[in-house]
Design an enzyme around this catalytic site. Structure first.
Site, PDB file in Angstrom:
ATOM      1  N   GLU A 167       0.589  -1.458  -0.029  1.00  0.00           N
ATOM      2  CA  GLU A 167      -0.419   0.004   0.238  1.00  0.00           C
ATOM      3  C   GLU A 167       1.158   1.535  -0.365  1.00  0.00           C
ATOM      4  OE1 GLU A 167      -3.127  -0.349   3.230  1.00  0.00           O
ATOM      5  OE2 GLU A 167      -3.738  -1.980   2.221  1.00  0.00           O
ATOM      6  N   ASN A 208       2.308  -4.838  -3.063  1.00  0.00           N
ATOM      7  CA  ASN A 208       0.717  -5.328  -2.958  1.00  0.00           C
ATOM      8  C   ASN A 208      -0.116  -3.786  -2.682  1.00  0.00           C
ATOM      9  OD1 ASN A 208      -1.578  -7.375  -2.210  1.00  0.00           O
ATOM     10  ND2 ASN A 208      -0.732  -6.761  -0.209  1.00  0.00           N
ATOM     11  N   HIS A 244     -10.522  -6.011  -2.724  1.00  0.00           N
ATOM     12  CA  HIS A 244     -11.426  -6.127  -1.674  1.00  0.00           C
ATOM     13  C   HIS A 244     -12.279  -5.260  -1.855  1.00  0.00           C
ATOM     14  CE1 HIS A 244      -9.117  -7.339   1.930  1.00  0.00           C
ATOM     15  NE2 HIS A 244      -8.452  -7.002   1.106  1.00  0.00           N
ATOM     16  N   GLU A 272      -6.774 -10.255  -1.647  1.00  0.00           N
ATOM     17  CA  GLU A 272      -6.991 -10.135  -0.505  1.00  0.00           C
ATOM     18  C   GLU A 272      -8.112 -10.439  -1.572  1.00  0.00           C
ATOM     19  OE1 GLU A 272      -5.578  -7.096   1.540  1.00  0.00           O
ATOM     20  OE2 GLU A 272      -3.238  -7.456   1.120  1.00  0.00           O
ATOM     21  N   ASP A 274     -12.206 -10.397  -0.923  1.00  0.00           N
ATOM     22  CA  ASP A 274     -13.778 -10.656  -0.588  1.00  0.00           C
ATOM     23  C   ASP A 274     -14.451  -9.191  -1.282  1.00  0.00           C
ATOM     24  OD1 ASP A 274     -12.418  -8.073   0.890  1.00  0.00           O
ATOM     25  OD2 ASP A 274     -12.260  -8.985   2.225  1.00  0.00           O
TER      26      ASP A 274
HETATM   27  O1  G3I Z   1      -5.114  -8.731  18.745  1.00  0.00           O
HETATM   28  C1  G3I Z   1      -6.334  -7.278  19.288  1.00  0.00           C
HETATM   29  C2  G3I Z   1      -7.353  -7.554  20.567  1.00  0.00           C
HETATM   30  O2  G3I Z   1      -5.900  -8.251  20.831  1.00  0.00           O
HETATM   31  C3  G3I Z   1      -7.743  -6.781  20.792  1.00  0.00           C
HETATM   32  O3  G3I Z   1      -9.203  -6.618  21.765  1.00  0.00           O
HETATM   33  C4  G3I Z   1      -8.344  -5.828  19.538  1.00  0.00           C
HETATM   34  C5  G3I Z   1      -9.656  -4.635  19.719  1.00  0.00           C
HETATM   35  O4  G3I Z   1      -9.796  -3.779  18.911  1.00  0.00           O
HETATM   36  O5  G3I Z   1      -8.498  -5.745  18.529  1.00  0.00           O
HETATM   37  C6  G3I Z   1      -7.270  -6.497  17.884  1.00  0.00           C
HETATM   38  O6  G3I Z   1      -6.311  -5.573  17.240  1.00  0.00           O
HETATM   39  C7  G3I Z   1      -6.992  -6.074  16.294  1.00  0.00           C
HETATM   40  C8  G3I Z   1      -6.599  -6.901  14.565  1.00  0.00           C
HETATM   41  O7  G3I Z   1      -6.545  -6.792  13.492  1.00  0.00           O
HETATM   42  C9  G3I Z   1      -6.523  -8.279  14.613  1.00  0.00           C
HETATM   43  O8  G3I Z   1      -7.563  -8.859  14.824  1.00  0.00           O
HETATM   44  C10 G3I Z   1      -7.153  -5.091  15.370  1.00  0.00           C
HETATM   45  O9  G3I Z   1      -7.494  -4.119  16.154  1.00  0.00           O
HETATM   46  C11 G3I Z   1      -6.973  -4.619  14.017  1.00  0.00           C
HETATM   47  O10 G3I Z   1      -7.143  -3.156  13.460  1.00  0.00           O
HETATM   48  C12 G3I Z   1      -6.733  -5.533  12.836  1.00  0.00           C
HETATM   49  O11 G3I Z   1      -7.236  -5.338  11.680  1.00  0.00           O
HETATM   50  C13 G3I Z   1      -6.367  -6.272  10.532  1.00  0.00           C
HETATM   51  C14 G3I Z   1      -5.735  -5.194   9.780  1.00  0.00           C
HETATM   52  O12 G3I Z   1      -5.846  -5.372   8.924  1.00  0.00           O
HETATM   53  C15 G3I Z   1      -5.534  -4.044  10.426  1.00  0.00           C
HETATM   54  O13 G3I Z   1      -4.923  -3.199   9.170  1.00  0.00           O
HETATM   55  C16 G3I Z   1      -7.447  -6.645   9.809  1.00  0.00           C
HETATM   56  O14 G3I Z   1      -8.428  -7.813  10.579  1.00  0.00           O
HETATM   57  C17 G3I Z   1      -6.760  -7.140   8.785  1.00  0.00           C
HETATM   58  O15 G3I Z   1      -7.658  -8.088   7.768  1.00  0.00           O
HETATM   59  C18 G3I Z   1      -6.228  -6.510   8.264  1.00  0.00           C
HETATM   60  O16 G3I Z   1      -5.544  -7.093   6.809  1.00  0.00           O
HETATM   61  C19 G3I Z   1      -5.574  -5.841   6.345  1.00  0.00           C
HETATM   62  C20 G3I Z   1      -4.431  -6.481   5.390  1.00  0.00           C
HETATM   63  O17 G3I Z   1      -3.131  -6.510   5.953  1.00  0.00           O
HETATM   64  C21 G3I Z   1      -3.837  -5.141   4.087  1.00  0.00           C
HETATM   65  N1  G3I Z   1      -4.771  -5.078   3.056  1.00  0.00           N
HETATM   66  C22 G3I Z   1      -5.995  -4.370   4.075  1.00  0.00           C
HETATM   67  C23 G3I Z   1      -6.806  -5.729   4.722  1.00  0.00           C
HETATM   68  C24 G3I Z   1      -8.313  -5.392   5.086  1.00  0.00           C
HETATM   69  O18 G3I Z   1      -7.841  -4.343   6.071  1.00  0.00           O
END
Ligand code: G3I
Length: 488
Positions: A167, A208, A244, A272, A274
């Site tokens: 990104e 990516n 996405h 990725e 969806d």
């Molecule tokens: O693990 C913590 C947990 O302990 C806490 O209680 C909770 C509270 O919000 O947060 C948890 O962490 C989250 C993490 O995912 C694991 O679930 C983060 O807040 C959350 O921001 C994080 O989001 C991820 C996101 O990237 C971050 O930018 C998504 O799961 C993940 O699917 C997403 O993936 C990205 C790719 O890496 C890049 N391209 C876009 C894609 C979608 O946004």
């Protein structure tokens, strides 16, 4: 031997048995456990065409959810760490590495004979404060290269592809003003790719991004970067299109865009995928989404050099979308209850997946392409009473549902041409179906084979599905017959 193996970190995981399917009379209230369909492992179909089928993996979900784990093990040949290889996960404090989540991804993949797609080395997001606050160019360059070396070096030999830089561009094609761009300038991407190549010479190195699925300003900026890298001998092997997507909006230039990157001499990967929609999902959107998934897979399968598709998760239950786009979701092929959406049948068919768990024997003589297909209007062959078994899964919403029905030939003879009938509860009306030709007369639903699934070998199954609207209570499907004979 890589650093991880030297440290003896390899752990084996155990396989779980996929729970069985459901009863013949289908209560339209709960969905089955299990993988939710009767196709062969989809990875097998993808591999026959030299491609992979991948998913974004979260190790903790495999620990807590047996369905998630069963599907993760069965269906996919490529595993991307959804979060646990990101900078904040592996190096939350400077010089303090936590490998547990990243190791868990590699261990899972190795235990299941899957490849690993490393995501990601350099990204502005999920970057800990200690790194994102660096303002000295020499220090940031050192920190970036040390991070790449530590992570790519640890998993050297274990990773098939790395998203080296993620990104890096804005939608208008200019560079995103991340800390790396602001402090290091345009050269940081090249620096990162060179470092990654030296850390793991055998991993393929990708750039990516999202919203690069069409030919547009952003994808053209990446195109120009790849062309420049190729011309100057900067290592780069692949381009990841995140995809996405929004329902009904697969870009018309999707395949053309893939092709133009391949023509530059790099692989393309759908990294990725969806396809989201407003929730609760309407029947029209679910049906449209199936066509959208089909388009994406067809586009990739049509281009030599588009080497696989990764979906960003398994079931809607854990998708990132509702957190980021409140009121949207339903983006993945598996519903939250692990029943499948129509999208799954579409993508399985593009891959050439067979039903009944069978894989074509490569030593079988090929079917003559000039043979006329079986005409679905031909009268079916006589049934053997009771020689069929029907199971189904149902995913319902307020006023409609999607039913996925599996028909198994339990006799010792092939069935050539078939017609399934079922009694619909009062107030149910067929909307549309797939993998068969459907009609409804009163409360009787009929589904006849289409040309490609007309023959059911002994023991083989076919999976079909339909959407229906209903008023009143959901009720049950019942009274299945195949070619006029009641099924078990
Ligand atoms: O693990 C913590 C947990 O302990 C806490 O209680 C909770 C509270 O919000 O947060 C948890 O962490 C989250 C993490 O995912 C694991 O679930 C983060 O807040 C959350 O921001 C994080 O989001 C991820 C996101 O990237 C971050 O930018 C998504 O799961 C993940 O699917 C997403 O993936 C990205 C790719 O890496 C890049 N391209 C876009 C894609 C979608 O946004």
């Amino acid at each position: 031997m890589n650093k991880r193996t030297l440290l003896g970190a390899l752990a084996l995981t155990t396989a779980l048995v996929v729970p069985g399917a459901i009863a013949q009379a289908i209560p339209l209230t709960t969905a089955p456990a299990g993988v939710g369909h009767d196709y062969e492992p989809l990875r097998d179909a993808a591999e026959r065409s030299g491609r992979y089928f991948g998913f974004a993996y979260a190790p903790h979900l495999a620990q807590q959810d047996a369905n998630y784990r069963a599907i993760a093990e069965r269906e996919f040949s490529m595993v991307t760490a959804e979060n646990t290889m990101k900078w904040e996960s592996v190096q939350p404090s400077e010089g303090q590495f936590n490998w547990s989540g990243a190791d868990a991804v590699v261990d899972f993949a190795q235990a299941n004979n899957q490849e690993v797609y490393g995501h990601t080395l350099v990204w502005h997001s999920q970057l800990p404060g200690w790194a994102s606050n660096i303002s000295d160019p020499t220090r940031l360059s050192t920190v970036m290269k040390d991070h790449i070396n530590a992570v790519a070096g640890r998993y050297k030999g274990d990773i098939a592809y790395w998203d080296v830089v993620n990104e890096a561009f804005e939608d208008n094609g200019t560079r995103r003003q991340s800390v790396f761009q602001r402090v290091l300038g345009d050269g940081y991407i090249e620096e990162a790719f060179r470092e990654a190549r030296s850390a793991d010479p055998n991993a393929k190195l990708c750039i990516n991004d999202y919203s690069t699925d069409a030919i547009n300003s952003k994808s053209t900026a990446i195109y120009n970067l790849v062309r420049d890298f190729k011309a100057r001998g900067v290592p780069i092997d692949c381009v990841g299109l995140q995809s996405h997507l929004i329902v009904g909006q697969v870009p018309s230039t999707y395949q053309q865009n893939i092709q133009r990157f391949v023509d530059l001499g790099v692989e393309v990967r759908i990294t990725e995928l969806d396809i989201r929609m407003n929730t609760p999902a309407s029947q029209q959107n679910i049906a449209q989404q199936a066509q959208d998934y089909k388009k994406v897979f067809e586009a990739c399968w049509a281009v030599d050099g588009c080497n696989g598709v990764t979906i960003w998760g398994i079931s809607d239950q854990y998708s990132w979308i509702p957190d980021v786009f409140p009121g949207e979701g339903a983006a993945l092929p598996w519903n939250s209850d692990y029943s499948v959406k129509p999208a799954l049948a579409e993508l399985a068919q593009v891959m050439g997946a067979t039903t009944g768990g069978s894989t074509p024997d490569p030593t079988d003589p090929p079917t003559d392409p000039t043979d006329p297909p079986t005409d679905p209007t031909d009268p079916p062959t006589d049934p053997t009473p009771g020689a069929c078994e029907v199971t189904a899964s149902v995913n319902s919403w307020n006023s409609g549902y999607t039913a996925t029905v599996t028909i198994k030939n339990t006799s010792s003879q092939a069935i050539n041409g078939w017609e399934l009938t079922a009694a619909l509860p009062a107030g149910h009306s067929l909307a549309q179906g797939w993998n068969a030709v459907y009609t409804q007369s009163g409360s009787t639903l009929s589904a006849r084979n289409v040309a490609w699934n007309s023959t059911l070998a002994p023991g083989a199954s076919v999976s079909i599905g339909f959407n229906a609207d209903f008023q009143g209570s959901l009720g049950s499907l019942s009274g299945f017959t195949l070619n006029g004979a009641a099924c078990n």
